[in-house]
Design an enzyme around this catalytic site. Structure first.
Site, mmCIF file in Angstrom:
data_model
loop_
_atom_site.group_PDB
_atom_site.id
_atom_site.type_symbol
_atom_site.label_atom_id
_atom_site.label_comp_id
_atom_site.label_asym_id
_atom_site.label_seq_id
_atom_site.Cartn_x
_atom_site.Cartn_y
_atom_site.Cartn_z
ATOM 1 N N PHE B 127 0.871 -1.169 0.000
ATOM 2 C CA PHE B 127 0.000 0.000 0.000
ATOM 3 C C PHE B 127 0.907 1.218 0.000
ATOM 4 C CE2 PHE B 127 -2.855 3.146 1.932
ATOM 5 C CZ PHE B 127 -3.964 2.965 1.126
ATOM 6 N N ASP B 196 3.458 -4.522 8.665
ATOM 7 C CA ASP B 196 2.171 -3.826 8.562
ATOM 8 C C ASP B 196 1.079 -4.894 8.512
ATOM 9 O OD1 ASP B 196 -0.170 -2.655 7.593
ATOM 10 O OD2 ASP B 196 0.921 -1.139 6.448
ATOM 11 N N TYR B 221 -9.752 -0.484 11.471
ATOM 12 C CA TYR B 221 -11.073 -0.263 10.864
ATOM 13 C C TYR B 221 -11.416 -1.288 9.794
ATOM 14 C CZ TYR B 221 -7.973 2.670 7.947
ATOM 15 O OH TYR B 221 -6.939 3.157 7.196
ATOM 16 N N LYS B 222 -10.559 -2.271 9.601
ATOM 17 C CA LYS B 222 -10.862 -3.329 8.632
ATOM 18 C C LYS B 222 -11.455 -4.521 9.395
ATOM 19 C CE LYS B 222 -7.139 -1.630 5.644
ATOM 20 N NZ LYS B 222 -7.941 -0.947 4.628
ATOM 21 N N ARG B 370 -12.076 -6.343 -5.910
ATOM 22 C CA ARG B 370 -11.552 -6.874 -4.647
ATOM 23 C C ARG B 370 -12.714 -7.230 -3.724
ATOM 24 N NH1 ARG B 370 -7.838 -3.546 -0.352
ATOM 25 N NH2 ARG B 370 -9.885 -2.715 0.135
#
Lengths: 395, 395
Positions: B127, B196, B221-222, B370
């Site tokens: 990312f 990460d 938040y995932k 995705r």
């Protein structure tokens, strides 16, 4: 109790053009003089937060990044804060803590000047996090940190000065520093000033644009009533934005954040100060909190703030036995923020007892009673009562 | 529609030991396969947030820093996350964004090794914010940034390597990288790995302690369902904490934060990773969100996650015309995260139409569909329906 002071309080409350603003807050019988630590809850916040949680997150979920305006919140809310600190739109972005923003601003400041300028001056009387973060900025940019008092800044400036970190209002004494003249002096020396507005924004006019300030940061949970740990903000003057070089170049500051490019390309404008994903719950609570400012002139806030602190000092002088406390609060209005600091050896215990009686200020180590006056919800009768109960606890 | 697949879905849902967890979330008829971007709302959150706003902030105000446990929330919530990533208590602190934590961890990593080590390796497939922040960390510490793929890391390691920033699961393809062996290789080379965990924590076992990871960061938040932009976290292995030297030494990481000392003295333990005032509303929403994990074994989550992605690929193979999409998802379980990535030229438009039909995944530039599978609330019937509607939109 002094009949004269009680009457004076009533007269002033009756004539107060900001008196109706108190209804915009959730308050009880407590005299809350700690808004310079955590502002009271604005009445608009609970409903807005509930909508953000239940509908925006719970029902719209990922769609809210666009449909509920989450993505643009940092700049949009920055533009709501802007008039309160004398800034035109497009220069303030909300997000991260004050400490993180001090880091962005100071490293960014150093990168605006020549490498030969090897010193960062920092207000030695400041809230300590500013000094700690300035130390880190100095270490990472190869500069030397030099602590000075704000009074010493003009004489300390030289061709070696890269940046100067200053507090607008001292967190402990409430002393207001001369932002226009210090900014001009720093600029004349070829350096960049970074102003910390934590204890001034929302309490008095700042005039960022008018006074040519380059960089500023501030929190939103004191006089702006954004809630506990609500996100801070960063001001970068428009003319500097293209040269602002952030040490925290997260994907939110990319010119094409969803392009997922390997190379970093900073976006133009205030958004360049963003880092990672904005903290939406806290940010939108802050947005709702800012509704209380609609139609408020900061000049009126300042006028009432000075009247409140004057009146508190008058009541303290009348009620408290002479010599029992020493005021650290500057007498001159042009040197006074929106708080009163009183020193006494037993300050910690006195404040504990005072809080127990419904007058909430705070204690600052080692010996300071600190009272903050938020003009939007503190009235003159509150002030008289606070001074009277304080005097009882000091006897 | 395939009777066989519909029946298979029903059988698996009936046998799913995690099926009851869905009741812990606010969900509707939408098949929500975007929990790897923003997790769904846990049912416990709205009531908790209302209490934090109305009572803790509105009534207790400043007292809540002690009485409502605000001050200690970053470590307390870190200890709630710890078992989900295989960490003993006292090593994780919550706060700031992932980008800011990557910065802390990478600069901290570089400071753990000799100055002579002049390279930072960064996963070039990662990312992008990780690469941007790593670039800043390299610039500020005088190191060179060297982008590599995770496969190239072992060969790229040398006596010049200071730190290596790696993603546990690739955000685009969903590829799971081999954390144990890469960590061991980095350590054997005398460098420090920073992991990460954004796309793995809450979806599969991480085993931070077991595999001797030094530093890790992640968002909440995932798969942890903390809410939009909820605070991220930093893991510093216990044995390293005394040597962890943060580039963001804010007052919250001081050994005596209310002592207001001029000199910085870092506190021991996980709290050293704190910076400024914690963002309480978002943080306590996250704390409530973590209740859904009570009694859940991450191994069961992983088993279901793999069954879900296997079944989705099976349904896609059955429903979607051959050659219409190309799967980027690793076939081998040990290389697969909790998502499926399908490539097709018109991915952006296909995803738009699919969302319109109540199947929410997301599009990742330039050509990826995705789909994220959150085992706590996605079932097998959801998967069959998603693949079926996808196939209709692809025809």
């Amino acid at each position: 109790m002094s009949e004269r002071l009680v009457l004076a309080a009533k007269e002033r409350d009756d004539a107060d053009p900001l008196a109706d603003r108190r209804a915009g807050f959730v308050l009880d019988d407590v005299v809350y003089l700690d808004g310079n630590s955590l502002g009271a809850l604005p009445a608009a916040v609970p409903g807005r937060v509930e909508d953000v949680v239940r509908r925006q997150w719970g029902e719209l979920r990922i769609r809210s990044w666009d449909e509920s305006g989450w993505w643009t919140a940092p700049e949009r809310i920055g533009d709501r804060i802007a008039p309160l600190v004398g800034a035109a739109a497009g220069q303030i972005v909300v997000g991260d803590s004050t400490s993180v923003n001090v880091f962005k601003a100071l490293v960014g400041a150093v990168r605006l000047v020549d490498d030969g300028r090897d010193e960062i001056l920092v207000d030695a009387t400041t809230f300590p996090t500013d000094g700690y973060i300035a130390g880190s900025a100095a270490r990472l940019t190869g500069r030397t940190l030099r602590p000075v008092t704000p009074d010493e800044v003009p004489a300390a400036l030289s061709e070696r000065t890269a940046a100067v970190l200053l507090n607008h209002v001292d967190y402990r004494t409430g002393r207001l520093h001369d932002l226009p003249s210090l900014t001009a002096a720093v600029r004349a020396a070829g350096a960049v000033a970074v102003w910390d507005l934590c204890h001034s924004a929302g309490a008095l006019p700042v005039g960022l644009d008018e006074h040519g300030v380059d960089l500023a940061v501030g929190c939103t949970y004191k006089y702006l009533n954004g809630g506990p740990g609500s996100p801070a903000y960063l001001y970068v003057r428009q003319g500097l934005q293209d040269r602002f070089d952030s040490p925290l170049p997260g994907w939110n500051s990319h010119t094409e954040p969803f392009g997922m490019r390997e190379e970093y390309a900073p976006v133009a404008g205030a958004r360049r100060g963003r880092v990672g994903t904005p903290d939406i719950l806290s940010m939108l609570a802050l947005e709702a909190a800012l509704d209380v400012w609609d139609g408020v002139r900061v000049e009126d806030v300042r006028e009432k703030s000075l009247a409140l602190t004057d009146f508190f000092l008058e009541c303290v002088a009348a009620y408290v036995p002479a010599g029992r406390v020493e005021s650290l609060t500057p007498v001159r209005h042009e040197e006074r923020g929106s708080q009163v600091a009183l020193r006494c050896a037993d300050a910690a215990e006195v404040m504990d007892r005072l809080v127990g009686r419904g007058v909430v200020g705070d204690f600052r180590s080692p010996d300071v009673l600190r009272f903050g006056f938020t003009p939007l919800y503190v009235g003159f009768a509150d002030v008289e009562r606070a001074a009277r109960l304080l005097a009882e606890e000091l006897r």
